[in-house]
Design an enzyme around this catalytic site. Structure first.
Site, PDB file in Angstrom:
ATOM      1  N   ARG A   1       0.909  -1.215  -0.068  1.00 10.98           N
ATOM      2  CA  ARG A   1      -0.056   0.068  -0.005  1.00 10.98           C
ATOM      3  C   ARG A   1       0.902   1.226   0.017  1.00 10.98           C
ATOM      4  O   ARG A   1       0.443   2.303   0.429  1.00 10.98           O
ATOM      5  CB  ARG A   1      -1.064  -0.031   1.085  1.00 10.98           C
ATOM      6  CG  ARG A   1      -2.213  -0.680   0.826  1.00 10.98           C
ATOM      7  CD  ARG A   1      -3.242  -0.514   1.859  1.00 10.98           C
ATOM      8  NE  ARG A   1      -4.298  -1.413   2.079  1.00 10.98           N
ATOM      9  CZ  ARG A   1      -5.363  -1.414   1.262  1.00 10.98           C
ATOM     10  NH1 ARG A   1      -5.514  -0.650   0.137  1.00 10.98           N
ATOM     11  NH2 ARG A   1      -6.093  -2.492   1.399  1.00 10.98           N
TER      12      ARG A   1
ATOM     13  N   ARG B   1      -3.618   6.450   0.318  1.00 12.09           N
ATOM     14  CA  ARG B   1      -4.358   7.221   1.240  1.00 12.09           C
ATOM     15  C   ARG B   1      -3.226   7.975   2.081  1.00 12.09           C
ATOM     16  O   ARG B   1      -3.206   9.145   2.413  1.00 12.09           O
ATOM     17  CB  ARG B   1      -5.391   6.932   2.104  1.00 12.09           C
ATOM     18  CG  ARG B   1      -6.776   6.846   1.400  1.00 12.09           C
ATOM     19  CD  ARG B   1      -7.854   6.800   2.502  1.00 12.09           C
ATOM     20  NE  ARG B   1      -7.857   5.334   3.173  1.00 12.09           N
ATOM     21  CZ  ARG B   1      -8.238   5.206   4.373  1.00 12.09           C
ATOM     22  NH1 ARG B   1      -8.883   6.193   5.087  1.00 12.09           N
ATOM     23  NH2 ARG B   1      -8.236   4.223   4.725  1.00 12.09           N
TER      24      ARG B   1
ATOM     25  N   ARG C   1      -6.529  11.559  -6.725  1.00 14.49           N
ATOM     26  CA  ARG C   1      -7.841  10.716  -6.872  1.00 14.49           C
ATOM     27  C   ARG C   1      -9.078  11.751  -6.891  1.00 14.49           C
ATOM     28  O   ARG C   1     -10.009  11.480  -7.387  1.00 14.49           O
ATOM     29  CB  ARG C   1      -7.765   9.665  -5.866  1.00 14.49           C
ATOM     30  CG  ARG C   1      -8.593   8.420  -6.516  1.00 14.49           C
ATOM     31  CD  ARG C   1      -8.694   7.472  -5.342  1.00 14.49           C
ATOM     32  NE  ARG C   1     -10.307   7.645  -4.685  1.00 14.49           N
ATOM     33  CZ  ARG C   1     -10.365   6.946  -3.494  1.00 14.49           C
ATOM     34  NH1 ARG C   1      -9.562   6.185  -2.782  1.00 14.49           N
ATOM     35  NH2 ARG C   1     -11.388   7.305  -3.124  1.00 14.49           N
TER      36      ARG C   1
ATOM     37  N   ASP D   1      -7.039  -3.268  -6.670  1.00 14.37           N
ATOM     38  CA  ASP D   1      -7.703  -3.957  -5.813  1.00 14.37           C
ATOM     39  C   ASP D   1      -7.977  -5.325  -5.947  1.00 14.37           C
ATOM     40  O   ASP D   1      -8.320  -5.727  -6.884  1.00 14.37           O
ATOM     41  CB  ASP D   1      -8.806  -3.089  -5.145  1.00 14.37           C
ATOM     42  CG  ASP D   1      -9.354  -3.704  -3.954  1.00 14.37           C
ATOM     43  OD1 ASP D   1      -9.088  -2.970  -2.999  1.00 14.37           O
ATOM     44  OD2 ASP D   1     -10.132  -4.599  -3.684  1.00 14.37           O
TER      45      ASP D   1
ATOM     46  N   TYR E   1     -14.843 -12.191   1.005  1.00 19.46           N
ATOM     47  CA  TYR E   1     -15.673 -11.133   0.752  1.00 19.46           C
ATOM     48  C   TYR E   1     -17.177 -11.306   0.003  1.00 19.46           C
ATOM     49  O   TYR E   1     -18.081 -10.705   0.476  1.00 19.46           O
ATOM     50  CB  TYR E   1     -14.901 -10.056  -0.111  1.00 19.46           C
ATOM     51  CG  TYR E   1     -13.703  -9.275   0.813  1.00 19.46           C
ATOM     52  CD1 TYR E   1     -14.044  -8.346   1.562  1.00 19.46           C
ATOM     53  CD2 TYR E   1     -12.446  -9.551   0.583  1.00 19.46           C
ATOM     54  CE1 TYR E   1     -13.118  -7.566   2.287  1.00 19.46           C
ATOM     55  CE2 TYR E   1     -11.302  -8.708   1.259  1.00 19.46           C
ATOM     56  CZ  TYR E   1     -11.447  -7.968   2.085  1.00 19.46           C
ATOM     57  OH  TYR E   1     -10.802  -7.452   3.017  1.00 19.46           O
TER      58      TYR E   1
END
Lengths: 353, 353
Positions: free
Chosen positions: A26, A30, A39, A75, A150
């Site tokens: 990552r 963010r 973004r 992702d 998921y």
């Protein structure tokens, strides 16, 4: 230096390196202000589907940190979203599946992935990146178990109760689901490598929720299908999950060249569990980076001492936390390079290639 | 049979038993329809503060399941709530602290617990229960690290980033916080034992988020203060957390008579890690119970074979999940008792006391 001789790829192959390579799971995302600016209001899935944007996001941490590898901005749910499983990635929560899987009928919602038709934007992003990068690009996919969790839970889970109930209660449906997801992951990774990715990482992020016995029976076979299906492509295959201390040997034996290790197991122990012939990647606790550079540096030095200099890629034990100060990561990259550079006087008792 | 000779207490002391004792973490609570009816719209903290209600909730699973021990209906945040830390237990989420701890000034929000004044309802509930029960009552408290994590994070956490940042970045504040919480846990447990509890369990539920090194430095000393502070009372001390495979020996050495084990580590391995002289408790995966009795029975038989018959308490590897069918648990109790009763022909190679 040709890419094949880059420190990252050499380390993945357990070949001697001039300094320990480093990247961060990552690293794009963010924690970077330039990512948040770029973004804007686009969703993660929208950004992934825009090759110009996805390539730029992938490049940001390479420029800022000088890491030894880039990892594709994407992702693990991108392929299943592309074949029509209704889901969105909810900020602060993760992937949420509108209608969770639970019955044999749900298997019909999965079809084989045709990467050129279903995820052309991923291929295009990889092509743009390899044209521009001077470090290897890591492609990735979610391992069948983690993606299945998921789909079955409908989102992130604390206890994976529905997933475990399905695997134990209806193994036939479970294994069909695993087969379908293995095919999808393999097709996606092949397309990324064919477009130029130099290595791949299979994220079985939540495999550590399983007992060794359940992992071996219900998760490993499908991951092996993916990893062994990539063997002929000749790129290093990294296999990672969190809380997998009990599974490290199995995750290596599933067909990995590099086993990712979280912070719970010292790399010296991980080395013993994984055995010779496979590299390790990890394992600084990402939360440590929030305590400031001095603390992170001290922990990083310990990790480096435990990792050794051959068959080792420095990384965090899980992804960069959003509240991480990018300067701490930048200085960690410098530290890893400086402390392991061959020209440096070796510390007492230190192994060198 | 006097309580001291009950199978549960004998097993905790590694004394021979006529059959393996069994109880379930969170056996009282949401999985029981009679609990949902009885609690009605009262909050968990309201129910804990009502001795009649709390005692009845504690008794419900003993009546229904015939388990070998009762565990006090309470919550690990009850003592800190009682001394004025503003928090509530939010249904489906867990304890939420209105103003999370983060600075040295927050230490002033903690004062020593005076159980007779601060938590008289806990003492009264214990007294009522011991008058009524014919099995041992287990008292409990949260371990300092796990309680601290709620205070610092402000609620349940995925990565414990603020907690780890505090322990590494400001160790002085961290250790003061640990000292205060150790005193509170010890005072609470002493009061429960003095009121008649026959054993205690220290829940360090999230200790498994720590590396072995961090656990040893930042969590273990305070847990040792609690466990060793109870030594003179002579009751068995159970020490439990999830994902603690790397820590089992340390959690035993911290002063436990019984080490709780989650489903990730087979009990045979756990036995080797914990070493002789301490009992084990666990470790059926609670999610397995959702796959129906046949699956749960098969897994329970494996767990029993791995646990052995001496120094072993059958339990789940974590708490009962709310969606669990109580009938599965009732039948598991029967199974554990029937399969381990001394009269039963021993299986080949089986150890017997």
């Amino acid at each position: 230096v040709p890419l094949a001789d880059s420190p990252f790829l050499r380390a993945c192959r357990c070949q001697p390196v001039e300094q320990v390579p480093v990247w961060f799971m990552r690293q794009a995302g963010r924690s970077l202000p330039e990512y948040r600016r770029l973004r804007g209001t686009a969703s993660i899935l929208e950004a992934v589907r825009d090759p110009e944007l996805a390539a730029e996001i992938t490049l940001q941490p390479v420029r800022r940190y000088g890491v030894d590898a880039a990892i594709l901005f994407s992702d693990i749910v991108v392929p299943v979203a592309a074949i029509g499983v209704g889901l969105e990635i909810v900020p602060g929560r993760g992937p949420v599946v509108a209608e969770p899987f639970g019955s044999p009928a749900d298997l019909e919602r999965l079809r084989p992935l045709q990467p050129e038709l279903d995820t052309p934007y991923v291929i295009e992003t990889v092509r743009r990146l390899v044209a521009e990068l001077d470090v290897p690009l890591i492609g990735f996919a979610g391992a069948p178990f983690t993606v299945a969790s998921y789909l079955v839970e409908g989102g992130p889970s604390k206890n994976f109760a529905r997933t475990k109930s399905l695997m134990h209660g209806d193994p036939a449906t479970w294994f069909s689901l695993m087969d379908a997801l293995a095919g999808i992951a393999l097709a996606s990774l092949r397309s990324q490598v064919e477009a130029g990715a130099s290595a791949v990482q299979l994220f079985d992020s939540w495999a550590g929720a399983l007992s060794r016995r359940d992992y071996e029976r219900f998760a490993l076979p499908a991951s092996r299908t993916v990893l062994e299906g990539l063997a002929e492509l000749g790129v290093p295959r990294i296999h990672f999950g969190v809380g997998t201390g009990e599974l490290l040997d199995l995750m290596g034996a599933a067909g990995a060249d590099v086993v990712g290790v979280d912070w719970r197991v010292p790399l010296t122990s991980a080395r013993a569990r994984v055995g010779p012939g496979r590299a390790l990647q990890g394992n600084l606790d990402p939360a440590i980076c929030l305590a400031g550079f001095d603390v992170a540096a001290s922990e990083a030095r310990r990790v480096l001492a435990e990792g050794g200099t051959t068959g080792y890629v420095f990384n965090l034990g899980h992804g960069v936390l959003p509240e991480t100060d990018p300067d701490v990561l930048a200085r960690l990259v410098e530290l890893v390079h400086a402390e392991t550079a061959l020209g440096r006087p070796a510390a007492a008792g230190e192994a060198r290639p």
